[in-house]
Design a protein around this motif. Structure first.
Motif, PDB file in Angstrom:
ATOM      1  N   PRO A  45      -3.800   4.561  -6.327  1.00 58.95           N
ATOM      2  CA  PRO A  45      -3.517   5.960  -5.984  1.00 58.95           C
ATOM      3  C   PRO A  45      -3.117   6.798  -7.194  1.00 58.95           C
ATOM      4  O   PRO A  45      -3.475   7.976  -7.284  1.00 58.95           O
ATOM      5  N   GLU A  72       0.836  -1.208   0.000  1.00 59.23           N
ATOM      6  CA  GLU A  72       0.000   0.000   0.000  1.00 59.23           C
ATOM      7  C   GLU A  72       0.871   1.258   0.000  1.00 59.23           C
ATOM      8  O   GLU A  72       0.614   2.208  -0.747  1.00 59.23           O
ATOM      9  N   ARG A  73       1.894   1.267   0.829  1.00 56.68           N
ATOM     10  CA  ARG A  73       2.802   2.415   0.861  1.00 56.68           C
ATOM     11  C   ARG A  73       3.513   2.586  -0.477  1.00 56.68           C
ATOM     12  O   ARG A  73       3.670   3.710  -0.979  1.00 56.68           O
ATOM     13  N   ARG A 103      -5.196   9.961  -8.568  1.00 57.01           N
ATOM     14  CA  ARG A 103      -4.536  11.275  -8.668  1.00 57.01           C
ATOM     15  C   ARG A 103      -4.710  11.868 -10.057  1.00 57.01           C
ATOM     16  O   ARG A 103      -5.022  13.061 -10.202  1.00 57.01           O
ATOM     17  N   HIS A 151       1.374   4.323  -3.139  1.00 57.37           N
ATOM     18  CA  HIS A 151       1.347   5.783  -2.995  1.00 57.37           C
ATOM     19  C   HIS A 151       2.664   6.402  -3.462  1.00 57.37           C
ATOM     20  O   HIS A 151       2.669   7.497  -4.041  1.00 57.37           O
ATOM     21  N   ASP A 152       3.768   5.704  -3.234  1.00 56.64           N
ATOM     22  CA  ASP A 152       5.064   6.212  -3.709  1.00 56.64           C
ATOM     23  C   ASP A 152       5.120   6.225  -5.232  1.00 56.64           C
ATOM     24  O   ASP A 152       5.615   7.188  -5.833  1.00 56.64           O
ATOM     25  N   THR A 187       9.696   3.185  -6.745  1.00 52.45           N
ATOM     26  CA  THR A 187       9.018   3.921  -5.679  1.00 52.45           C
ATOM     27  C   THR A 187       9.749   5.206  -5.311  1.00 52.45           C
ATOM     28  O   THR A 187       9.203   6.019  -4.553  1.00 52.45           O
ATOM     29  N   ALA A 212       2.602   6.544  -7.210  1.00 57.75           N
ATOM     30  CA  ALA A 212       1.722   7.631  -7.642  1.00 57.75           C
ATOM     31  C   ALA A 212       2.420   8.977  -7.547  1.00 57.75           C
ATOM     32  O   ALA A 212       2.259   9.846  -8.417  1.00 57.75           O
ATOM     33  N   GLN A 213       3.207   9.162  -6.498  1.00 55.40           N
ATOM     34  CA  GLN A 213       3.923  10.421  -6.311  1.00 55.40           C
ATOM     35  C   GLN A 213       4.958  10.627  -7.410  1.00 55.40           C
ATOM     36  O   GLN A 213       5.035  11.696  -8.031  1.00 55.40           O
TER      37      GLN A 213
END
Length: 217
Positions: free
Chosen positions: A77, A41-42, A81, A45-46, A204, A48-49
Motif C-alpha cells: 500500500p 493487511e490492515r 500510494r 495500510h496503517d 502502525t 502506508a498512512q
C-alpha cells in the motif's frame, strides 16, 4: 490474535553478538507470526498512512523503500500510494554477480519474486548500488530498533553496507511494529562495529524520532 510480546535476550560483554542477534531474530519473528493475514493487511495500510503523511516523504522527489517479504511489515500500500502521488520509488534488486542494486518501481503489479526467499523486485534495468544517493528519504526493513537508533535486520549486513551511499541529512526510517522498539537504556539491542543507526522508526500509529535528522547514519 494472541498477545504480542517484546522478547528480550540478555547478553553480556563476553557473549558472541552474532549468536545473540540470531536469538533475537528467531524470537521476534515468532511474535510476528502470531498476526493473522487480515491483521497484517490492515497494518500494511496503517504503515502506508503514517509514512505517506510524513512531511519529509511528502516533500521527497525520490524515496528508496523495499518490497516486503511475508515476514516483514507490508509495504505494497505504501509503494502504491507513493507511485500514484508521482514520487519516484527505488527498490532493491539483485544485480550482476549477486550484487545488490536499485531499480525504479513502475507499478506494484509488476513486481515479481525471482527466486525463493527473495523479496519481490522490479523487472526493469538496474541503476547500480550508488543510486541510493538520489533518495531524499530512505525506508528500510527491520526486525527491531532501539531508542539509540540501532537496527536489527535479517542478517547479512546488506543495509549496513549500502547506507554509506545515503546523502548527509537524508532521513533513514525503519518500519517496525510498536513492540519492536526497545529501550536502549534498559534493553539495548546487540550492536557490532559495522551496524549503522536509523533516524526514526514508524509503527502502525506514529513516527518515533530516535536521533537528530541531520546526524549521519
Amino acid at each position: 490474535m494472541s498477545a504480542i510480546a517484546q522478547p528480550y535476550v540478555p547478553f553480556g560483554s563476553g557473549d558472541e553478538l552474532p549468536v545473540v542477534k540470531e536469538q533475537f531474530r528467531r524470537a521476534i519473528i515468532a511474535e510476528r507470526d502470531k498476526r493473522s493475514p487480515r491483521e497484517l493487511e490492515r497494518a500494511a495500510h496503517d504503515f502506508a498512512q503514517v509514512v505517506g503523511d510524513l512531511q519529509q516523504v511528502r516533500a521527497a522527489r525520490t524515496v528508496a523503500a523495499y518490497a516486503a517479504r511475508a515476514s516483514e511489515p507490508g509495504t505494497s500500500p505504501l509503494l502504491d500510494r507513493l507511485s500514484r502521488r508521482g514520487t519516484r520509488v527505488l527498490l532493491p534488486v539483485l544485480g550482476t554477480g549477486l550484487q545488490r542494486e536499485w531499480a525504479p518501481l513502475t507499478s506494484v503489479e509488476e513486481l515479481e519474486i525471482r527466486a525463493p526467499g527473495r523479496p519481490p523486485e522490479p523487472a526493469g534495468p538496474t541503476l547500480g548500488p550508488d543510486a541510493l544517493a538520489e533518495a531524499d528519504v530512505v525506508v528500510v526493513p527491520a526486525l527491531a530498533v532501539d531508542t539509540a537508533g540501532y537496527r536489527l535486520g535479517h542478517g547479512g549486513g546488506w543495509y549496513d553496507r549500502v547506507l554509506e551511499h545515503v546523502r548527509p541529512g537524508v532521513p533513514v526510517i525503519a518500519l517496525v511494529f510498536g513492540e519492536e522498539i526497545y529501550d536502549a537504556d534498559s534493553q539495548p539491542l546487540p550492536v557490532e562495529p559495522h551496524d549503522r543507526r536509523v533516524h526514526a522508526a514508524v509503527t502502525t500509529t506514529k513516527l518515533r524520532e530516535l536521533r537528530d535528522w541531520s546526524e549521519p547514519v
